[in-house]
Design an enzyme around this catalytic site. Structure first.
Site, PDB file in Angstrom:
ATOM      1  N   TYR A   6      22.800  34.196  24.620  1.00  9.70           N
ATOM      2  CA  TYR A   6      23.381  32.870  24.807  1.00  9.70           C
ATOM      3  C   TYR A   6      22.917  32.247  26.121  1.00  9.70           C
ATOM      4  O   TYR A   6      22.790  31.029  26.220  1.00  9.70           O
ATOM      5  CB  TYR A   6      24.912  32.945  24.785  1.00  9.70           C
ATOM      6  CG  TYR A   6      25.487  33.151  23.400  1.00  9.70           C
ATOM      7  CD1 TYR A   6      25.031  34.185  22.580  1.00  9.70           C
ATOM      8  CD2 TYR A   6      26.487  32.330  22.913  1.00  9.70           C
ATOM      9  CE1 TYR A   6      25.554  34.380  21.323  1.00  9.70           C
ATOM     10  CE2 TYR A   6      27.014  32.514  21.652  1.00  9.70           C
ATOM     11  CZ  TYR A   6      26.549  33.541  20.866  1.00  9.70           C
ATOM     12  OH  TYR A   6      27.067  33.731  19.611  1.00  9.70           O
ATOM     13  N   LYS A  16      24.166  48.202  19.807  1.00  9.18           N
ATOM     14  CA  LYS A  16      23.091  48.553  18.868  1.00  9.18           C
ATOM     15  C   LYS A  16      22.068  49.396  19.622  1.00  9.18           C
ATOM     16  O   LYS A  16      20.862  49.113  19.665  1.00  9.18           O
ATOM     17  CB  LYS A  16      22.457  47.283  18.291  1.00  9.18           C
ATOM     18  CG  LYS A  16      21.539  47.530  17.098  1.00  9.18           C
ATOM     19  CD  LYS A  16      22.254  48.143  15.905  1.00  9.18           C
ATOM     20  CE  LYS A  16      21.296  48.256  14.709  1.00  9.18           C
ATOM     21  NZ  LYS A  16      21.875  49.061  13.620  1.00  9.18           N
ATOM     22  N   ASP A  42      26.599  47.088  13.206  1.00  6.97           N
ATOM     23  CA  ASP A  42      26.635  46.989  11.750  1.00  6.97           C
ATOM     24  C   ASP A  42      27.727  47.874  11.163  1.00  6.97           C
ATOM     25  O   ASP A  42      28.455  47.472  10.250  1.00  6.97           O
ATOM     26  CB  ASP A  42      25.267  47.325  11.148  1.00  6.97           C
ATOM     27  CG  ASP A  42      24.615  48.555  11.749  1.00  6.97           C
ATOM     28  OD1 ASP A  42      25.134  49.088  12.755  1.00  6.97           O
ATOM     29  OD2 ASP A  42      23.577  48.991  11.217  1.00  6.97           O
ATOM     30  N   ASP A  68      30.968  37.380  19.303  1.00  6.18           N
ATOM     31  CA  ASP A  68      31.138  36.115  18.598  1.00  6.18           C
ATOM     32  C   ASP A  68      31.271  36.359  17.098  1.00  6.18           C
ATOM     33  O   ASP A  68      32.155  35.814  16.422  1.00  6.18           O
ATOM     34  CB  ASP A  68      29.934  35.211  18.903  1.00  6.18           C
ATOM     35  CG  ASP A  68      30.155  33.765  18.486  1.00  6.18           C
ATOM     36  OD1 ASP A  68      31.244  33.436  17.976  1.00  6.18           O
ATOM     37  OD2 ASP A  68      29.233  32.956  18.680  1.00  6.18           O
ATOM     38  N   ASP A  87      35.020  36.377  14.644  1.00  8.98           N
ATOM     39  CA  ASP A  87      35.174  35.484  13.498  1.00  8.98           C
ATOM     40  C   ASP A  87      35.466  36.293  12.237  1.00  8.98           C
ATOM     41  O   ASP A  87      36.271  35.876  11.389  1.00  8.98           O
ATOM     42  CB  ASP A  87      33.903  34.654  13.290  1.00  8.98           C
ATOM     43  CG  ASP A  87      33.845  33.440  14.208  1.00  8.98           C
ATOM     44  OD1 ASP A  87      34.678  33.353  15.127  1.00  8.98           O
ATOM     45  OD2 ASP A  87      32.968  32.579  14.014  1.00  8.98           O
TER      46      ASP A  87
END
Length: 352
Positions: free
Chosen positions: A136, A186, A218, A242, A246
């Protein structure tokens, strides 16, 4: 109690005004509200999504109550002028690096979850998202390859200190909950994530009372829908946080229910300076229709009272009123009901 109210775009003004109405009803001593422009509204009025006067207002406040930013009509603007740069700019300029996103199953809403009710009712987690690093805020751009083909690129990076400070926030939060922390990365693919995991393990040595485990992102996404009750406190980077928060919102029924607090190291006269906002976006497709769910914004106001003003009883009063309203059958359009923005806030005020 100086609060900068930055409602923004789309449904931001609608939901924020209801949160302000709840605050006004409480007769809080010394409450002073200032309003400013951000996002597309600020760009149209001032030529920039985060004008200097708005940033100054936020800096001089004890807390910021934020709505949402985003407007499809601005999609073709240069990236630094797009509405989303307002909230990114506030996070960077105000040093807000720790984003707290609680997600709990509210009694009576189990059937609204995308999960089976017996699984959904076990949800009670806090997602802590690092907010000032990752792709970001990394360098980004487009370039033309030797073949003439265009290529977009984004730089993902975390420094050791950035990981260390968010890890401390997460471990302290876990101490105040059940003493369990899951770090999501990850590390099997990304060097950024390997550094993240290494530093989190180093910090863990300072918190022997917290049980730490690690999940690849994942797998974490899969586990969140398979058995969300296994999670208590989660810490992860900006991008992964993020996405996972959600996902968590739909596990509890609606993105219109989840608040957030963005905190840093700065202290106000009453507590920790922070920016408080619902995690949903500006939802331009329903803006101006009175259909938006204001409960996440109202929950955000409660988080503001707790973290920035030390008013735990007042925060719980708001939260209990929202829960009671929902338990009594209050439902907005996002939960399959027919109550509009104003009606939902009225139901909360009636409980209060």
């Amino acid at each position: 109690m100086k609060i900068a109210v930055l409602a923004g775009d789309g449904i931001g003004p609608e939901v924020t005004s209801e949160a302000v109405r709840v605050l006004d009803s409480m007769d809080l001593p010394g409450l002073t509200l200032f309003t400013g422009d951000v996002g597309a509204a600020a760009y149209r009025a001032h030529g920039h999504p985060l004008p200097p006067e708005t940033l100054t207002m936020a800096r001089e406040a004890d807390a910021v109550l934020f709505g949402a930013v985003g407007d499809p009509s601005c999609d073709d603007l240069p990236r630094h002028l797009r509405p989303e740069q307002a909230v990114l700019g506030l996070r960077a300029e105000l040093g807000l690096f720790a984003n707290l996103r609680p997600a709990s199953m509210l009694p009576g809403l189990e059937d609204a979850s995308a999960l089976r009710p017996e699984i959904a009712r076990e949800i009670d987690m806090l997602i802590i998202r690092e907010l000032n690093g990752d792709v970001y805020f990394g360098e980004k751009g487009t370039r033309t390859l030797g073949s003439g083909e265009r290529e977009g690129w984004d730089r993902m990076a975390y420094s050791e200190n950035e990981v260390r400070r968010i890890a401390h926030v997460a471990f302290r939060a876990a101490q105040g909950r059940s003493g369990r922390l899951t770090s999501v990365d990850k590390a099997n693919v990304l060097e950024t994530s390997q550094l993240w995991r290494d530093v989190v393990v180093e910090v863990a040595a300072e918190y022997p009372d917290v049980a730490l485990d690690h999940l690849y992102v994942d797998n974490a996404a899969m586990q969140m829908v398979r058995a969300p009750g296994q999670f208590d406190t989660i810490v992860t980077g900006n991008l992964f946080g993020d996405i996972l928060s959600d996902q968590a919102s739909m596990c509890v029924g609606s993105i219109g229910l989840l608040p957030s607090a963005s905190l840093g190291e700065r202290q106000s006269a009453h507590g920790t300076f922070g920016l408080y906002e619902p995690i949903h976006g500006s939802a331009p497709d329903i803006a101006g229709q009175g259909r938006a769910n204001p409960l996440a914004a109202i929950f955000s106001a409660a988080m503001m009272l707790r973290h920035s003003f030390g008013r735990e009883d007042d925060a719980r009063r708001i939260e209990d009123a929202v829960k009671a309203a929902l338990a009594g059958g209050t439902r907005g359009f996002d939960l399959g009901g027919s109550m509009g923005t104003r009606e939902l806030a009225d139901a909360v005020l009636a409980e209060m």
